[in-house]
Design a protein around this motif. Sequence first.
Motif, PDB file in Angstrom:
ATOM      1  N   GLY A  13       0.095   9.580   8.762  1.00 48.28           N
ATOM      2  CA  GLY A  13       0.797   8.952   9.876  1.00 48.28           C
ATOM      3  C   GLY A  13       1.672   7.780   9.454  1.00 48.28           C
ATOM      4  N   GLY A  14       1.107   6.860   8.678  1.00 52.51           N
ATOM      5  CA  GLY A  14       1.828   5.636   8.362  1.00 52.51           C
ATOM      6  C   GLY A  14       2.407   5.593   6.961  1.00 52.51           C
ATOM      7  N   THR A  15       2.353   6.694   6.260  1.00 52.25           N
ATOM      8  CA  THR A  15       2.847   6.739   4.882  1.00 52.25           C
ATOM      9  C   THR A  15       4.239   7.365   4.842  1.00 52.25           C
ATOM     10  OG1 THR A  15       0.722   6.654   3.763  1.00 52.25           O
ATOM     11  CG2 THR A  15       2.446   7.913   2.656  1.00 52.25           C
ATOM     12  N   VAL A  46      -7.046  10.852   1.189  1.00 54.53           N
ATOM     13  CA  VAL A  46      -7.223   9.464   0.765  1.00 54.53           C
ATOM     14  C   VAL A  46      -6.574   8.576   1.824  1.00 54.53           C
ATOM     15  CG1 VAL A  46      -5.169   9.666  -0.721  1.00 54.53           C
ATOM     16  CG2 VAL A  46      -6.725   7.757  -1.051  1.00 54.53           C
ATOM     17  N   LYS A  48       0.841  -1.199   0.000  1.00 55.29           N
ATOM     18  CA  LYS A  48       0.000   0.000   0.000  1.00 55.29           C
ATOM     19  C   LYS A  48       0.871   1.242   0.000  1.00 55.29           C
ATOM     20  CE  LYS A  48      -4.198  -0.539   1.039  1.00 55.29           C
ATOM     21  NZ  LYS A  48      -5.516  -0.571   1.684  1.00 55.29           N
ATOM     22  N   GLY A  80       9.091   5.330  10.831  1.00 53.19           N
ATOM     23  CA  GLY A  80       8.242   5.633   9.686  1.00 53.19           C
ATOM     24  C   GLY A  80       6.761   5.445   9.970  1.00 53.19           C
ATOM     25  N   GLY A  81       6.393   4.300  10.510  1.00 56.12           N
ATOM     26  CA  GLY A  81       4.979   3.976  10.674  1.00 56.12           C
ATOM     27  C   GLY A  81       4.453   4.137  12.084  1.00 56.12           C
ATOM     28  N   THR A  82       5.254   4.688  12.962  1.00 53.55           N
ATOM     29  CA  THR A  82       4.838   4.844  14.360  1.00 53.55           C
ATOM     30  C   THR A  82       4.369   6.268  14.613  1.00 53.55           C
ATOM     31  OG1 THR A  82       6.115   3.012  15.269  1.00 53.55           O
ATOM     32  CG2 THR A  82       5.789   4.912  16.722  1.00 53.55           C
ATOM     33  N   ALA A  83       3.270   6.392  15.330  1.00 52.32           N
ATOM     34  CA  ALA A  83       2.682   7.714  15.581  1.00 52.32           C
ATOM     35  C   ALA A  83       3.594   8.555  16.468  1.00 52.32           C
ATOM     36  CB  ALA A  83       1.322   7.560  16.246  1.00 52.32           C
ATOM     37  N   ILE A  89     -10.204  -2.181   5.474  1.00 57.78           N
ATOM     38  CA  ILE A  89     -10.042  -1.787   4.077  1.00 57.78           C
ATOM     39  C   ILE A  89      -9.141  -2.832   3.433  1.00 57.78           C
ATOM     40  CG2 ILE A  89      -8.172  -0.190   4.755  1.00 57.78           C
ATOM     41  CD1 ILE A  89      -9.112   1.613   2.392  1.00 57.78           C
ATOM     42  N   GLY A  90      -9.492  -3.230   2.226  1.00 60.28           N
ATOM     43  CA  GLY A  90      -8.783  -4.334   1.571  1.00 60.28           C
ATOM     44  C   GLY A  90      -7.332  -4.001   1.260  1.00 60.28           C
ATOM     45  N   GLU A  91      -6.545  -5.038   1.063  1.00 54.51           N
ATOM     46  CA  GLU A  91      -5.110  -4.890   0.802  1.00 54.51           C
ATOM     47  C   GLU A  91      -4.824  -4.077  -0.464  1.00 54.51           C
ATOM     48  OE1 GLU A  91      -1.785  -4.973   1.409  1.00 54.51           O
ATOM     49  OE2 GLU A  91      -2.720  -4.993   3.368  1.00 54.51           O
ATOM     50  N   ASP A  92      -5.783  -4.046  -1.385  1.00 54.72           N
ATOM     51  CA  ASP A  92      -5.560  -3.324  -2.645  1.00 54.72           C
ATOM     52  C   ASP A  92      -6.514  -2.147  -2.801  1.00 54.72           C
ATOM     53  OD1 ASP A  92      -3.568  -5.165  -3.452  1.00 54.72           O
ATOM     54  OD2 ASP A  92      -5.161  -6.580  -3.944  1.00 54.72           O
ATOM     55  N   GLU A  93      -7.072  -1.699  -1.686  1.00 57.81           N
ATOM     56  CA  GLU A  93      -8.072  -0.639  -1.789  1.00 57.81           C
ATOM     57  C   GLU A  93      -7.584   0.670  -1.195  1.00 57.81           C
ATOM     58  OE1 GLU A  93     -12.473  -2.633  -1.495  1.00 57.81           O
ATOM     59  OE2 GLU A  93     -11.358  -2.400   0.367  1.00 57.81           O
ATOM     60  N   MET A  94      -8.210   1.745  -1.669  1.00 53.38           N
ATOM     61  CA  MET A  94      -8.023   3.057  -1.039  1.00 53.38           C
ATOM     62  C   MET A  94      -9.410   3.659  -0.868  1.00 53.38           C
ATOM     63  SD  MET A  94      -6.718   5.399  -4.235  1.00 53.38           S
ATOM     64  CE  MET A  94      -7.641   5.485  -5.796  1.00 53.38           C
ATOM     65  N   GLY A 118      -1.962   6.991   4.469  1.00 49.03           N
ATOM     66  CA  GLY A 118      -2.763   7.820   3.590  1.00 49.03           C
ATOM     67  C   GLY A 118      -2.192   9.224   3.550  1.00 49.03           C
ATOM     68  N   ALA A 119      -2.877  10.086   2.846  1.00 52.30           N
ATOM     69  CA  ALA A 119      -2.367  11.439   2.645  1.00 52.30           C
ATOM     70  C   ALA A 119      -3.512  12.374   2.323  1.00 52.30           C
ATOM     71  CB  ALA A 119      -1.354  11.452   1.500  1.00 52.30           C
ATOM     72  N   GLU A 165       7.935   2.825   5.651  1.00 46.71           N
ATOM     73  CA  GLU A 165       6.759   2.751   6.523  1.00 46.71           C
ATOM     74  C   GLU A 165       6.947   1.810   7.705  1.00 46.71           C
ATOM     75  OE1 GLU A 165       7.361   1.183   3.791  1.00 46.71           O
ATOM     76  OE2 GLU A 165       5.792  -0.231   3.189  1.00 46.71           O
ATOM     77  N   GLU A 205      -1.387   6.196  13.326  1.00 46.64           N
ATOM     78  CA  GLU A 205      -0.598   5.428  12.358  1.00 46.64           C
ATOM     79  C   GLU A 205      -1.325   5.159  11.047  1.00 46.64           C
ATOM     80  OE1 GLU A 205      -2.351   4.372  14.817  1.00 46.64           O
ATOM     81  OE2 GLU A 205      -2.428   2.196  15.034  1.00 46.64           O
ATOM     82  N   LEU A 234      -5.378   4.704   3.171  1.00 44.31           N
ATOM     83  CA  LEU A 234      -4.978   3.361   2.727  1.00 44.31           C
ATOM     84  C   LEU A 234      -5.124   2.323   3.841  1.00 44.31           C
ATOM     85  CD1 LEU A 234      -1.735   4.030   0.636  1.00 44.31           C
ATOM     86  CD2 LEU A 234      -4.134   4.134  -0.058  1.00 44.31           C
ATOM     87  N   SER A 235      -5.157   2.794   5.088  1.00 46.54           N
ATOM     88  CA  SER A 235      -5.312   1.849   6.195  1.00 46.54           C
ATOM     89  C   SER A 235      -5.987   2.565   7.346  1.00 46.54           C
ATOM     90  CB  SER A 235      -3.955   1.282   6.643  1.00 46.54           C
ATOM     91  OG  SER A 235      -3.257   2.216   7.444  1.00 46.54           O
ATOM     92  N   PHE A 271       1.808   4.946  -2.302  1.00 48.80           N
ATOM     93  CA  PHE A 271       1.526   5.847  -3.403  1.00 48.80           C
ATOM     94  C   PHE A 271       2.730   5.832  -4.323  1.00 48.80           C
ATOM     95  CE2 PHE A 271      -0.895   7.866   0.138  1.00 48.80           C
ATOM     96  CZ  PHE A 271      -2.161   7.686  -0.381  1.00 48.80           C
TER      97      PHE A 271
END
Lengths: 333, 333
Positions: free
Chosen positions: B262-264, B189, A2, A262-265, B206-211, B303-304, A300, B300, B191-192, A4
Amino acid sequence: MKKFLNEAVDFVDEMLDGIYLAHPQLTFVNDDKRCMVVARRRSGKVGIATGGGSGHLPLFLGYVGEGMLDGAAVGGVFQSPSAEQMNEVTKAIDQGAGVLYVYGNYSGDLINFDMAAELSDLDGIAVRQVVGNDDVASSVVGEEHKRRGVAGIVFVFKAAGAAAAEGLPLDEVTRIADKARARTRTMGVALSSCVVPEIGHATFSIGEDEMEIGMGIHGEPGISRQPLAKADKVVDEMMGRIFAEQPLGQGDEVAVLVNGLGGTAKEELYILFRRVSQLLTERGARVKHVWIGEYATSMEMAGASISILHLDEELDRLIGAPADTPFFSHRNA
Amino acid sequence: MKKFLNEAVDFVDEMLDGIYLAHPQLTFVNDDKRCMVVARRRSGKVGIATGGGSGHLPLFLGYVGEGMLDGAAVGGVFQSPSAEQMNEVTKAIDQGAGVLYVYGNYSGDLINFDMAAELSDLDGIAVRQVVGNDDVASSVVGEEHKRRGVAGIVFVFKAAGAAAAEGLPLDEVTRIADKARARTRTMGVALSSCVVPEIGHATFSIGEDEMEIGMGIHGEPGISRQPLAKADKVVDEMMGRIFAEQPLGQGDEVAVLVNGLGGTAKEELYILFRRVSQLLTERGARVKHVWIGEYATSMEMAGASISILHLDEELDRLIGAPADTPFFSHRNA
């Protein structure tokens, strides 16, 4: 995966496009976006260059700017840049006062930067090298030369950059960078893997309730995989390993970097810092400089590292000096 | 739940302990750590206060500092602070010139801040309010009053803070804040999901391939769930919705905020900005200010969001003015 991105193969170059568009104080040489230098160079100043793989923003290029670095050779994701790139950066930033390389202790970087130093020598440019090896998890005491460079290298950038900005000569800047290196220790802990874009799946697997103490920023194995503990216990274990080598006590002054991978708040980084501060205060040590946030990431990856720089008067002054780069800004109060 | 924490119930207060230890320019009033104010208040200046739920660092408290905000009422994770907290902050920061509240458009905040304004009125303090509603995904045009406030509120903080620092009176600071609000649009948007500590599991799946385009920063439903597209296509869709309301063209100047939730990874934010810049340049619009990083998170969450502030001369000056807070620093070149 996941992320971008457009095509995985374009990850680094499109990231660099964004960097140059966002930060016009940065430019590149030799028609190669991966040879980054500051747009305005100051005559007579010692140049400081770094380099390393991509995927660690703000490392490495994020510290190119006023009061820190003059240039960076940018590699592919987790890949060393080439000797030729580093040599181009060296030629561009040398102002007649020589150039110091500061980079992390990884075999590819060592080979390529050694070669770059030789090429630059042929160009008549004096080059010195300081190799960051702050990760205490990656070897026992007495074998520090085997240790990886991780987030603590940012303290070396800052001290060396401020020394160069003060107009000190190459040997002095090198002495200071090496002192900052030798007085810095880092311990990391990972909670999840990152995904290298061109690979497309997690570098390693780790259970939903596990953490790995001492994992490297490319997913190199750590020293123990354990059930995820309470935050204070995690810090106690990490700081215990740092204190074993840095017996800080009454009157000692330190700079602390609590770094998100990267992925920690950010909230969690402050919870970690709370405990770091308690432990230092209990020992009578004084926290003079605090950096909390993402300074050296694995894209991430969830996790964090703690770096402690044992200050002396000189390092205190240099760590606190003004700086202004795309990812780091400090001004005097 | 892979978080560094001790007890979930202590998440906010231990985070605040860390904040106060790290940033001595911040303090609190009424013996309540959740009533945050700047340690040094400037006599005669209009005060600016915000407030909102925790879990969004740097929002909200991270912008308390020189050139931006004077105080913040801190709520639990994703929970509004109380009217009493906000009133205490108001009393502490008022320097006789009145106080402006700038906060996001959420029902709990509206109720509590209205009540705080009434309490403060009884204390003889003039209060104005500007309610951020930049999220274009949360209602159609014509019903902007229903829109959530998201990352674009940071532009309002910055413009209002700089106006107050210039010494402008309350009505002028309010006019400027409201203008920045009205000229800002954001699209997000996700992603998780994030995990609220006291709940312990993902807020949504949210699915592994979804946004999910248009999702709110607490996981409020967006406007479409789709397969994760290439980065440029994601930006094209987001910017298309912004351009539909902000028909930017030749000669227009903007500030751009590409915000990580947060996690991107930061690398990805620059890949997104690359495309944002291309689209603006194609239209002849000029990017005057660029902020890329984490400005308003959901812990975490991956997304963006993209926020565009359509500048005028006054906003250009105020957005570019110096500021120095724990999470935001800008100095003039």
